[in-house]
Design a protein around this motif. Structure first.
Motif, PDB file in Angstrom:
ATOM      1  N   LEU A  21       0.835  -1.213   0.000  1.00 53.13           N
ATOM      2  CA  LEU A  21       0.000   0.000   0.000  1.00 53.13           C
ATOM      3  C   LEU A  21       0.862   1.253   0.000  1.00 53.13           C
ATOM      4  O   LEU A  21       0.569   2.229  -0.692  1.00 53.13           O
ATOM      5  CB  LEU A  21      -0.922   0.018   1.213  1.00 53.13           C
ATOM      6  N   ALA A  71       0.440   4.378   5.770  1.00 51.34           N
ATOM      7  CA  ALA A  71      -0.010   3.186   5.036  1.00 51.34           C
ATOM      8  C   ALA A  71      -0.767   2.238   5.965  1.00 51.34           C
ATOM      9  O   ALA A  71      -1.782   1.657   5.575  1.00 51.34           O
ATOM     10  CB  ALA A  71       1.167   2.477   4.382  1.00 51.34           C
ATOM     11  N   ALA A 106      -4.548   0.981   5.526  1.00 54.20           N
ATOM     12  CA  ALA A 106      -4.917  -0.441   5.568  1.00 54.20           C
ATOM     13  C   ALA A 106      -5.998  -0.683   6.611  1.00 54.20           C
ATOM     14  O   ALA A 106      -6.968  -1.412   6.361  1.00 54.20           O
ATOM     15  CB  ALA A 106      -3.692  -1.300   5.851  1.00 54.20           C
TER      16      ALA A 106
END
Length: 182
Positions: free
Chosen positions: A12, A26, A30
């Motif tokens: 990601l 990130a 997520a």
């Protein structure tokens, strides 16, 4: 198929590198979009049949004992598989916090976890981001936050998953990438 959550966070991060500052951003992304810690995907027999040769080759390469030499082929196979399964992965319709995610879908504790951020760790991060081009040493950083160099390295690694100097290298690479993309 099992994907390590650290791997997903790294993917990601690189996928959205222009929008995310670091891997903590990130992780937040997520936590927001992948609300289920595990999913069972129904791909259908046709799509599953398409994946089988790729999965077989990926397994074969990973058990041969020298995956570093075939890293790019393995990555290519994985991305081909991910391209086929990604449309079937469920994502959250709205935003959730990490706390609400944990209460809605409790999961087993991860092997890797970050300690709560101490003031000194945040100060070091700010110092590094404020002057990326400077040749920082652990001694310089330690004197700024009144800790020993060894304590600085340990504290920062616990907080951010990497040493201050490794984080500094990452910030420099990001800065060069931003200048190149302008």
């Amino acid at each position: 198929m099992y994907l390590d959550t650290d791997y997903v966070v790294d993917q990601l991060y690189w996928q959205y590198i222009g929008m995310l500052r670091d891997r903590f951003d990130a992780q937040g992304l997520a936590d927001t979009i992948y609300t289920k810690p595990a999913q069972i995907l129904s791909l259908g027999t046709e799509r599953a049949g398409l994946l089988m040769p790729w999965l077989d080759e990926l397994v074969s390469l990973s058990v041969e004992g020298s995956p570093r030499h075939r890293f790019h082929r393995m990555q290519s196979l994985w991305l081909s598989i991910a391209d086929q399964i990604a449309p079937h992965v469920q994502v959250a319709p709205g935003c959730f916090t990490a706390d609400s995610r944990a209460t809605v879908n409790p999961s087993a504790p991860r092997y890797r976890h970050f300690s709560p951020l101490r003031e000194e760790a945040l100060a070091i991060q700010h110092i590094l981001r404020s002057d990326v081009s400077r040749q920082w040493t652990l001694e310089d950083l330690a004197s700024r936050v009144h800790l020993s160099p060894r304590q600085v390295s340990r504290l920062y690694s616990n907080a951010f998953g990497k040493t201050p100097l490794a984080h500094l290298r990452m910030l420099r690479v990001q800065e060069r990438g931003c200048r190149t993309n302008r």
